[in-house]
Write a protein that holds these residues in place. Structure first.
Motif, PDB file in Angstrom:
ATOM      1  N   TYR A  36       0.852  -1.174   0.000  1.00 19.80           N
ATOM      2  CA  TYR A  36       0.000   0.000   0.000  1.00 19.80           C
ATOM      3  C   TYR A  36       0.891   1.228   0.000  1.00 19.80           C
ATOM      4  CZ  TYR A  36      -3.982  -2.919   1.372  1.00 19.80           C
ATOM      5  OH  TYR A  36      -4.984  -3.860   1.416  1.00 19.80           O
ATOM      6  N   ARG A  37       0.304   2.358  -0.347  1.00 22.43           N
ATOM      7  CA  ARG A  37       1.060   3.593  -0.266  1.00 22.43           C
ATOM      8  C   ARG A  37       0.154   4.723   0.198  1.00 22.43           C
ATOM      9  NH1 ARG A  37       2.392   4.694  -6.671  1.00 22.43           N
ATOM     10  NH2 ARG A  37       0.318   5.447  -7.311  1.00 22.43           N
ATOM     11  N   GLN A  38       0.804   5.681   0.834  1.00 20.14           N
ATOM     12  CA  GLN A  38       0.076   6.837   1.344  1.00 20.14           C
ATOM     13  C   GLN A  38       0.892   8.088   1.096  1.00 20.14           C
ATOM     14  OE1 GLN A  38      -1.052   6.589   5.487  1.00 20.14           O
ATOM     15  NE2 GLN A  38      -2.720   8.066   5.196  1.00 20.14           N
ATOM     16  N   ALA A  39       0.345   8.946   0.261  1.00 20.36           N
ATOM     17  CA  ALA A  39       0.973  10.236  -0.009  1.00 20.36           C
ATOM     18  C   ALA A  39       0.470  11.250   1.017  1.00 20.36           C
ATOM     19  CB  ALA A  39       0.636  10.686  -1.423  1.00 20.36           C
ATOM     20  N   PRO A  40       1.208  12.321   1.234  1.00 15.80           N
ATOM     21  CA  PRO A  40       0.793  13.326   2.219  1.00 15.80           C
ATOM     22  C   PRO A  40      -0.617  13.833   1.938  1.00 15.80           C
ATOM     23  CG  PRO A  40       3.029  13.736   1.531  1.00 15.80           C
ATOM     24  CD  PRO A  40       2.519  12.649   0.646  1.00 15.80           C
ATOM     25  N   GLY A  41      -1.455  13.822   2.967  1.00 13.24           N
ATOM     26  CA  GLY A  41      -2.805  14.335   2.832  1.00 13.24           C
ATOM     27  C   GLY A  41      -3.774  13.425   2.115  1.00 13.24           C
ATOM     28  N   LYS A  42      -3.324  12.220   1.780  1.00 11.04           N
ATOM     29  CA  LYS A  42      -4.187  11.292   1.043  1.00 11.04           C
ATOM     30  C   LYS A  42      -4.387  10.012   1.841  1.00 11.04           C
ATOM     31  CE  LYS A  42      -3.121  13.024  -3.567  1.00 11.04           C
ATOM     32  NZ  LYS A  42      -2.769  12.663  -4.965  1.00 11.04           N
ATOM     33  N   GLN A  43      -5.354   9.227   1.434  1.00 12.37           N
ATOM     34  CA  GLN A  43      -5.610   7.970   2.110  1.00 12.37           C
ATOM     35  C   GLN A  43      -4.606   6.919   1.659  1.00 12.37           C
ATOM     36  OE1 GLN A  43      -9.610   6.964   0.893  1.00 12.37           O
ATOM     37  NE2 GLN A  43      -8.939   5.929  -0.950  1.00 12.37           N
ATOM     38  N   ARG A  44      -4.546   5.864   2.436  1.00 10.83           N
ATOM     39  CA  ARG A  44      -3.652   4.763   2.096  1.00 10.83           C
ATOM     40  C   ARG A  44      -4.364   3.867   1.081  1.00 10.83           C
ATOM     41  NH1 ARG A  44      -0.778   1.622   6.984  1.00 10.83           N
ATOM     42  NH2 ARG A  44      -0.376   3.814   7.462  1.00 10.83           N
ATOM     43  N   ASP A  88       4.302   8.812  -7.817  1.00  7.45           N
ATOM     44  CA  ASP A  88       4.506   7.599  -7.030  1.00  7.45           C
ATOM     45  C   ASP A  88       5.104   7.908  -5.655  1.00  7.45           C
ATOM     46  OD1 ASP A  88       5.571   6.007 -10.048  1.00  7.45           O
ATOM     47  OD2 ASP A  88       3.631   5.749  -9.042  1.00  7.45           O
ATOM     48  N   THR A  89       5.462   9.153  -5.444  1.00 10.35           N
ATOM     49  CA  THR A  89       6.032   9.549  -4.163  1.00 10.35           C
ATOM     50  C   THR A  89       5.031   9.303  -3.035  1.00 10.35           C
ATOM     51  OG1 THR A  89       7.484  11.209  -5.145  1.00 10.35           O
ATOM     52  CG2 THR A  89       6.891  11.503  -2.830  1.00 10.35           C
ATOM     53  N   ALA A  90       5.477   8.552  -2.042  1.00  7.86           N
ATOM     54  CA  ALA A  90       4.593   8.184  -0.932  1.00  7.86           C
ATOM     55  C   ALA A  90       5.384   7.344   0.063  1.00  7.86           C
ATOM     56  CB  ALA A  90       3.395   7.384  -1.432  1.00  7.86           C
ATOM     57  N   LYS A  95       1.479  -5.203   4.005  1.00  8.89           N
ATOM     58  CA  LYS A  95       0.437  -5.743   4.871  1.00  8.89           C
ATOM     59  C   LYS A  95       0.277  -7.224   4.621  1.00  8.89           C
ATOM     60  CE  LYS A  95      -4.006  -5.809   4.132  1.00  8.89           C
ATOM     61  NZ  LYS A  95      -5.399  -5.411   3.838  1.00  8.89           N
ATOM     62  N   ALA A  96       0.100  -7.947   5.710  1.00 12.58           N
ATOM     63  CA  ALA A  96      -0.178  -9.385   5.617  1.00 12.58           C
ATOM     64  C   ALA A  96      -1.564  -9.646   6.178  1.00 12.58           C
ATOM     65  CB  ALA A  96       0.866 -10.181   6.395  1.00 12.58           C
ATOM     66  N   ASN A  97      -2.323 -10.430   5.439  1.00 14.22           N
ATOM     67  CA  ASN A  97      -3.625 -10.857   5.923  1.00 14.22           C
ATOM     68  C   ASN A  97      -3.513 -12.313   6.334  1.00 14.22           C
ATOM     69  OD1 ASN A  97      -6.391 -12.289   5.339  1.00 14.22           O
ATOM     70  ND2 ASN A  97      -6.828 -10.143   5.804  1.00 14.22           N
ATOM     71  N   VAL A  98      -3.671 -12.563   7.618  1.00  6.94           N
ATOM     72  CA  VAL A  98      -3.531 -13.914   8.152  1.00  6.94           C
ATOM     73  C   VAL A  98      -4.839 -14.289   8.817  1.00  6.94           C
ATOM     74  CG1 VAL A  98      -2.220 -15.438   9.662  1.00  6.94           C
ATOM     75  CG2 VAL A  98      -1.081 -13.495   8.555  1.00  6.94           C
ATOM     76  N   MET A  99      -5.582 -15.151   8.172  1.00  9.40           N
ATOM     77  CA  MET A  99      -6.857 -15.648   8.703  1.00  9.40           C
ATOM     78  C   MET A  99      -7.740 -14.495   9.149  1.00  9.40           C
ATOM     79  SD  MET A  99      -5.612 -19.073  10.723  1.00  9.40           S
ATOM     80  CE  MET A  99      -7.293 -19.642  10.902  1.00  9.40           C
ATOM     81  N   GLY A 100      -7.844 -13.493   8.301  1.00 11.57           N
ATOM     82  CA  GLY A 100      -8.727 -12.375   8.558  1.00 11.57           C
ATOM     83  C   GLY A 100      -8.140 -11.250   9.380  1.00 11.57           C
TER      84      GLY A 100
END
Length: 114
Positions: A36-44, A88-90, A95-100
């Motif tokens: 995932y990525r998150q730029a300043p002021g933006k959502q991930r 693309d700057t961010a 993230k790992a999803n392990v059994m929910g």
């Protein structure tokens, strides 16, 4: 699961970087690993994801430029980023999803200069 992301840095537009995310345990059975990525002021936002059977998903912004892969022997997931753009700057997170359950690593900064 603890995740350690690395590989970020400063690169010129058109350049490449490879991000790595190493897990503290075997990733063989982890349902999904994502970047995932998150730029300043933006959502991930989700950039790319790979499942335990190797299926991949890419955001439109990443298609054709980024490649996600996993090395189960090294407990590591990678994000190869080519043809980088200033947008693309961010901060990039894995993230790992392990059994929910979702586990996040600390981010790594990617800065693309024009």
């Amino acid at each position: 699961v603890q995740l350690q992301a690395s590989g970020g840095g400063l690169v010129q537009a058109g350049g490449s970087l490879r991000l790595s995310c190493q897990a503290s345990r075997s990733i063989f059975s982890i349902n999904a690993l994502g970047w995932y990525r998150q730029a300043p002021g933006k959502q991930r936002d989700l950039v790319a994801q790979i499942t335990n059977i190797g299926s991949t998903y890419y955001a439109d912004s990443a298609k054709g430029r980024f490649t996600i892969s996993r090395d189960n022997a090294k407990n590591t997931v990678y994000l190869q980023m080519n043809s980088l753009k200033p947008e693309d700057t961010a901060i990039y997170y894995c993230k790992a999803n392990v059994m929910g359950m979702n586990y996040w690593g600390k981010g790594t900064q990617v800065t693309v200069s024009s």
